[in-house]
Design an enzyme around this catalytic site. Sequence first.
Site, PDB file in Angstrom:
ATOM      1  CD  GLU A 116     -41.924   1.789  -2.734  1.00 50.71           C
ATOM      2  OE1 GLU A 116     -41.151   2.737  -2.849  1.00 50.71           O
ATOM      3  OE2 GLU A 116     -42.335   1.399  -1.642  1.00 50.71           O
ATOM      4  N   GLY A 174     -33.729   0.728  -0.967  1.00 51.86           N
ATOM      5  CA  GLY A 174     -32.579   0.997  -0.101  1.00 51.86           C
ATOM      6  C   GLY A 174     -31.325   0.224  -0.447  1.00 51.86           C
ATOM      7  CD  GLU A 176     -38.807   0.279   4.580  1.00 47.62           C
ATOM      8  OE1 GLU A 176     -39.349   1.266   5.099  1.00 47.62           O
ATOM      9  OE2 GLU A 176     -37.900   0.371   3.725  1.00 47.62           O
ATOM     10  CB  SER A 229     -32.401   2.372  -5.373  1.00 45.32           C
ATOM     11  OG  SER A 229     -32.165   1.540  -4.254  1.00 45.32           O
ATOM     12  CG  ASN A 264     -41.488   6.587   2.804  1.00 45.91           C
ATOM     13  OD1 ASN A 264     -41.694   7.011   3.941  1.00 45.91           O
ATOM     14  ND2 ASN A 264     -41.456   5.286   2.524  1.00 45.91           N
ATOM     15  CG  HIS A 285     -43.135   0.889   2.460  1.00 44.81           C
ATOM     16  ND1 HIS A 285     -42.054   0.111   2.821  1.00 44.81           N
ATOM     17  CD2 HIS A 285     -42.655   1.852   1.638  1.00 44.81           C
ATOM     18  CE1 HIS A 285     -40.963   0.601   2.242  1.00 44.81           C
ATOM     19  NE2 HIS A 285     -41.303   1.653   1.525  1.00 44.81           N
ATOM     20  CE  LYS A 308     -38.074   3.948   3.051  1.00 45.14           C
ATOM     21  NZ  LYS A 308     -37.338   2.815   2.526  1.00 45.14           N
TER      22      LYS A 308
END
Length: 256
Positions: free
Chosen positions: A168, A174, A98, A213, A9, A96, A11
């Site tokens: 996740e 991250g 985000e 991560s 991904n 996701h 992003k």
Amino acid sequence: MNKKIVIANWKLNGDQTFVKDFIKKINSTQKKIFENIQIILSPPIIYINYMFKKINNKKIFFASQNVDYHDKGAFTGEISPYMINEIGAKYVILGHSERRKNHFENNTLIAKKFFSIKKNNLIPILCIGETKKEKEKGLTKEVLINQINQIFLTCGNDAFNKTFIAYEPIWAIGTGKNESPNNINKIMKFIKNYIMQKSLNKNIKFKLQYGGSVSDNNVHKIIEEKYIDGVLVGSASLNYKIFLKILKKISFREKK
Ligand code: PGA
């Protein structure tokens, strides 16, 4: 043996120079490394068709990072599942954290997208996961159940057949922090059992990915776990050297 799956991904990263360089590197990588792995690349959507055409290995697949649930119409700025299909992608990442956070996507909207993705013969990669606070309060399972239940409600009892679920934990995305492989496995087992128990058809098949991560330093341990079918890699997929190390670690493990 089932192939392990690696989803990259990107992003909101990459540009034309980066894309061309990535293609060059992937095309000159020994084919052997890819044989035991299913790779799904998810660059920003405008690069997918170019990469689809230029990458020699036709067993490398593509995922869109988003989709609208409408097929067409007056929805400025949106992209339909049909269009995603047309440019060469087979998968769509949705839910996701985000997008949940930055674009206010809730479980209801995500379930509508999930329905539309399946209706259009694409494969959803549904991201689910808890925040740090929720984890600390012992709410992980409850959060996951809520995220999963809305899909059942909107898409029916066999909704998860031929889909991907990416667990996740938000606090691991991250941050360089990881859930331990053993704990991830326990959560994956919980997700699997929960979905199987709610599905009418006991022969349904779906894949479980871990994301948050993932790096060349931890992937070998994560991938060993029984209920983990693969990984969803964010920042480590942007550095081809590291990405290749991840692929090699998985590939090497498969040959044992
Ligand atoms: P990360 O991202 O690997 O950079 O933590 C994973 C993701 O958000 O999908």
